[in-house]
Motif scaffolding. Sequence first.
Motif, PDB file in Angstrom:
ATOM      1  N   ASP A  26       0.852  -1.188   0.000  1.00  0.00           N
ATOM      2  CA  ASP A  26       0.000   0.000   0.000  1.00  0.00           C
ATOM      3  C   ASP A  26       0.882   1.230   0.000  1.00  0.00           C
ATOM      4  OD1 ASP A  26      -2.030   2.025   0.548  1.00  0.00           O
ATOM      5  OD2 ASP A  26      -3.266   0.376   1.283  1.00  0.00           O
ATOM      6  N   ASP A  31      -2.545   3.468   5.855  1.00  0.00           N
ATOM      7  CA  ASP A  31      -3.195   2.202   5.484  1.00  0.00           C
ATOM      8  C   ASP A  31      -2.255   1.012   5.670  1.00  0.00           C
ATOM      9  OD1 ASP A  31      -5.564   3.466   4.900  1.00  0.00           O
ATOM     10  OD2 ASP A  31      -5.261   3.491   2.731  1.00  0.00           O
ATOM     11  N   ILE A  35      -3.259  -2.159   8.078  1.00  0.00           N
ATOM     12  CA  ILE A  35      -3.324  -3.544   7.619  1.00  0.00           C
ATOM     13  C   ILE A  35      -2.267  -4.393   8.317  1.00  0.00           C
ATOM     14  CG2 ILE A  35      -1.849  -3.370   5.552  1.00  0.00           C
ATOM     15  CD1 ILE A  35      -5.142  -5.308   5.796  1.00  0.00           C
ATOM     16  N   MET A  81      -1.651  -9.012  -0.075  1.00  0.00           N
ATOM     17  CA  MET A  81      -2.756  -8.051   0.025  1.00  0.00           C
ATOM     18  C   MET A  81      -2.255  -6.729  -0.539  1.00  0.00           C
ATOM     19  SD  MET A  81      -4.447  -8.992   3.725  1.00  0.00           S
ATOM     20  CE  MET A  81      -5.975  -8.090   3.382  1.00  0.00           C
ATOM     21  N   ASP A  83      -3.220  -2.718  -2.241  1.00  0.00           N
ATOM     22  CA  ASP A  83      -4.124  -1.618  -2.556  1.00  0.00           C
ATOM     23  C   ASP A  83      -4.310  -1.586  -4.066  1.00  0.00           C
ATOM     24  OD1 ASP A  83      -5.627   0.750  -2.294  1.00  0.00           O
ATOM     25  OD2 ASP A  83      -3.840   2.002  -2.511  1.00  0.00           O
ATOM     26  N   MET A 112      -7.467  -4.441  -2.297  1.00  0.00           N
ATOM     27  CA  MET A 112      -8.222  -3.550  -1.407  1.00  0.00           C
ATOM     28  C   MET A 112      -8.398  -2.188  -2.085  1.00  0.00           C
ATOM     29  SD  MET A 112      -5.971  -4.337   2.026  1.00  0.00           S
ATOM     30  CE  MET A 112      -4.427  -3.889   1.205  1.00  0.00           C
ATOM     31  N   SER A 113      -9.534  -1.549  -1.836  1.00  0.00           N
ATOM     32  CA  SER A 113      -9.761  -0.214  -2.389  1.00  0.00           C
ATOM     33  C   SER A 113     -10.823   0.500  -1.579  1.00  0.00           C
ATOM     34  CB  SER A 113     -10.206  -0.309  -3.849  1.00  0.00           C
ATOM     35  OG  SER A 113     -10.467   0.981  -4.369  1.00  0.00           O
ATOM     36  N   LEU A 133     -11.534  -6.385  -1.094  1.00  0.00           N
ATOM     37  CA  LEU A 133     -12.014  -5.787   0.156  1.00  0.00           C
ATOM     38  C   LEU A 133     -12.160  -4.282   0.006  1.00  0.00           C
ATOM     39  CD1 LEU A 133      -9.711  -7.633   2.722  1.00  0.00           C
ATOM     40  CD2 LEU A 133     -12.054  -8.224   2.073  1.00  0.00           C
ATOM     41  N   LYS A 135     -12.087  -0.623   1.676  1.00  0.00           N
ATOM     42  CA  LYS A 135     -11.474   0.062   2.811  1.00  0.00           C
ATOM     43  C   LYS A 135     -12.531   0.948   3.460  1.00  0.00           C
ATOM     44  CE  LYS A 135      -6.758   0.344   1.058  1.00  0.00           C
ATOM     45  NZ  LYS A 135      -5.704   1.278   0.691  1.00  0.00           N
ATOM     46  N   VAL A 137     -10.411  -1.477   5.802  1.00  0.00           N
ATOM     47  CA  VAL A 137     -10.397  -2.910   6.083  1.00  0.00           C
ATOM     48  C   VAL A 137     -10.574  -3.100   7.584  1.00  0.00           C
ATOM     49  CG1 VAL A 137      -8.991  -5.002   5.969  1.00  0.00           C
ATOM     50  CG2 VAL A 137      -8.940  -3.369   4.085  1.00  0.00           C
ATOM     51  N   ASP A 141     -12.689  -8.631   8.269  1.00  0.00           N
ATOM     52  CA  ASP A 141     -12.283  -8.909   6.886  1.00  0.00           C
ATOM     53  C   ASP A 141     -11.003  -9.735   6.864  1.00  0.00           C
ATOM     54  OD1 ASP A 141     -14.371  -7.349   5.772  1.00  0.00           O
ATOM     55  OD2 ASP A 141     -13.146  -5.528   5.879  1.00  0.00           O
TER      56      ASP A 141
END
Length: 193
Positions: A26, A31, A35, A81, A83, A112-113, A133, A135, A137, A141
């Motif tokens: 990310d 973020d 995470i 994982m 972004d 993720m977004s 997923l 955000k 998050v 999740d």
Amino acid sequence: MASAADLFLHRLPEVSARELHVLAVDDSHVDRKVIERLLKISSCKVTVVDSGTRALQYLGLDGGEENSSIDFDSMKVNLIMTDYSMPGMTGFELLKRIKESSIFREIPVVVMSSENILTRIDSCLEEGAEEFLLKPVKLSDVKRVTDFIMRGEGKKGGKISQKRRRLDDCIPSLSAELSPLSPSTLASKKSKL
């Protein structure tokens, strides 16, 4: 002689709560910290990087000479994982590069977004993402994804991802509506009119 992919896959450990190693990608410092914290609470080993390019470097997929001398024992990544929206290389581009790799294509990737864009979600899932997923998050999740991976229910095991299942439940399939009708089905529909 075994290929590099065979050696890597042979050396992948059985996944347990203590051994699940997640590569988190990310560009946002906040973020990344969130995470990382959620994954550590979930008993995961976490490696964080700030870009898709750094993730490829970590995995040895950046085209450099280190590809020929990857230390497989230190590369036990069980989950990635990432972004979606990052400068330089997007999470979607990173996903594509990972899925094109003979060594890493079986590693589950979660995108993720903060943007709930259906076409983006579908593109990622169709390209091979295990999950998408939204955000921010949450711990639930992360727990759901890590439990899913530890049970071995990723796409490799033939199960459908939780997010895809939810999307399919929300959006009726058009294939049934657009498929050609057999004579018996057509007669049945006419009789109901």
